[in-house]
Design an enzyme around this catalytic site. Structure first.
Site, PDB file in Angstrom:
ATOM      1  N   HIS A 266       0.753  -1.227   0.097  1.00  0.00           N
ATOM      2  CA  HIS A 266       0.024   0.157  -0.103  1.00  0.00           C
ATOM      3  C   HIS A 266       0.845   1.277  -0.109  1.00  0.00           C
ATOM      4  O   HIS A 266       2.134   1.333   0.196  1.00  0.00           O
ATOM      5  CB  HIS A 266      -0.955  -0.116   1.058  1.00  0.00           C
ATOM      6  CG  HIS A 266      -0.572   0.458   2.611  1.00  0.00           C
ATOM      7  ND1 HIS A 266      -1.332   1.303   3.233  1.00  0.00           N
ATOM      8  CD2 HIS A 266       0.660   0.226   3.212  1.00  0.00           C
ATOM      9  CE1 HIS A 266      -0.311   1.622   4.410  1.00  0.00           C
ATOM     10  NE2 HIS A 266       0.654   0.909   4.211  1.00  0.00           N
TER      11      HIS A 266
ATOM     12  N   HIS B 235       4.730   0.316  -0.523  1.00  0.00           N
ATOM     13  CA  HIS B 235       5.396  -0.651   0.526  1.00  0.00           C
ATOM     14  C   HIS B 235       4.574  -1.517   1.055  1.00  0.00           C
ATOM     15  O   HIS B 235       3.552  -1.532   0.488  1.00  0.00           O
ATOM     16  CB  HIS B 235       6.290   0.226   1.576  1.00  0.00           C
ATOM     17  CG  HIS B 235       5.282   0.690   2.461  1.00  0.00           C
ATOM     18  ND1 HIS B 235       4.435   2.083   2.099  1.00  0.00           N
ATOM     19  CD2 HIS B 235       4.566   0.339   3.887  1.00  0.00           C
ATOM     20  CE1 HIS B 235       3.927   2.420   3.084  1.00  0.00           C
ATOM     21  NE2 HIS B 235       3.808   1.344   4.346  1.00  0.00           N
TER      22      HIS B 235
ATOM     23  N   ASP C  19      -5.484 -10.611  -0.030  1.00  0.00           N
ATOM     24  CA  ASP C  19      -3.925 -11.216   0.354  1.00  0.00           C
ATOM     25  C   ASP C  19      -3.292 -11.051  -1.082  1.00  0.00           C
ATOM     26  O   ASP C  19      -3.770 -11.200  -2.091  1.00  0.00           O
ATOM     27  CB  ASP C  19      -4.271 -12.550   0.583  1.00  0.00           C
ATOM     28  CG  ASP C  19      -2.747 -13.149   1.142  1.00  0.00           C
ATOM     29  OD1 ASP C  19      -1.957 -12.363   1.649  1.00  0.00           O
ATOM     30  OD2 ASP C  19      -2.593 -14.293   0.882  1.00  0.00           O
TER      31      ASP C  19
HETATM   32 ZN   LIG Z   1       2.135   1.146   5.671  1.00  0.00          ZN
END
Ligand SMILES: [Zn+2]
Ligand SMILES: [Zn+2]
Length: 272
Positions: free
Chosen positions: A151, A176, A215
């Site tokens: 995100h 990241h 996921d």
């Molecule tokens: Zn984060």
């Protein structure tokens, strides 16, 4: 004025969930692998929280050494035993976490000094499964799940400079990621037949689509839910709530989300 004191205990025991009135298939559907014929075992962890006034003379609610002695006498009946075979408490009820925590409550309460109130018992069967009991007609059952996602923290309502200043490294354009872990807490009465607030098999089935959706994805780039709102952990926990409330309804009581081991975010209908 009451102060809460918590002490943690461990004991090891075997158990098996099986309803003799059901066939193999019905047992499997409700208890899953807990039906294996000779049982399996857990390193149970019990957190005992007592409440009471602070004694003027000792400065304590209860001497922790005394609390240890009281609870260990109770736990001796279970430690290194098979709950079904070696204790009398599960002849007519399943040795589920919810039932075991209620049995422990019934044994610890009369052993405490009269000035002390048992506030809560939290019993972990595994690090991912635990039950809370406060002595009323309901219990809370919690199970944790995890998903890994990328995100980026970025708000469309802020300028590039403001985004950079507010979110710092978390604003990195390509993103990241985290191993998100969340606990789902279900509240309700313990079913007399299954010994559960909710079947774990059913709970897993309710949560699995959400895990499949999130996921190994990039939240901002692949999830519609975060197209117009920053993928902060606050918004992630609210999104988990929105999705799970649709399938679990009023049984859903609380959700705790760890974005990292150090940062935890919670949302629910009332304090757990
Ligand atoms: Zn984060
Ligand atoms: Zn088990």
């Amino acid at each position: 004025m009451e102060v809460l004191t918590t002490k943690r205990f461990e004991f090891s025991a075997a158990h098996r969930c099986w309803n003799a009135d059901w066939n193999e298939g019905q047992n499997q559907a409700v208890f899953g692998k807990a039906t294996t014929p000779f049982g399996h075992g857990h390193n149970y962890v019990l957190e005992v929280t007592v409440a009471g006034p602070v004694d003027d003379r000792t400065g304590m609610v209860i001497n922790i050494v005394e609390l240890k002695r009281i609870v260990e006498v109770v736990l001796d009946r279970f430690d290194h035993k098979h709950l079904n075979e070696d204790t009398p408490y599960f002849r007519d009820r399943q040795p589920t976490t919810e039932n075991l925590v209620q049995v422990l409550w019934s044994l610890i309460v009369p052993a405490l000094p009269h000035t002390i109130r048992l506030h809560r018992l939290r019993l972990y069967a595994t690090s991912a499964i635990f039950a809370d009991f406060y002595g009323g007609g309901t219990a809370n059952f919690s199970r944790s799940y995890s998903f890994s996602a990328a995100h980026r923290l970025h708000s469309a309502q802020l300028s590039p400079g403001e985004n950079q200043q507010l979110y710092g490294k978390c604003n990195n354009e390509s993103g990241h990621g985290h191993d998100y872990r969340f606990e789902v807490t279900i509240s309700g009465t313990v079913d007399r037949v299954t010994g559960r607030v909710m079947n774990i098999v059913d709970l897993d089935r309710a949560v699995q689509p959400l895990l499949d959706e999130l996921d190994h994805t990039h939240l901002d780039r692949e999830q519609a839910a975060f197209r117009d709102r920053p993928s902060t952990a606050e918004n992630v926990v609210l999104y988990l709530w929105e999705c799970l409330e649709q399938v679990l309804g009023t049984r859903l009581h609380w959700i705790r989300l760890w974005e990292t081991a150090n940062n935890m975010f919670e949302y629910g209908v009332s304090e757990p």
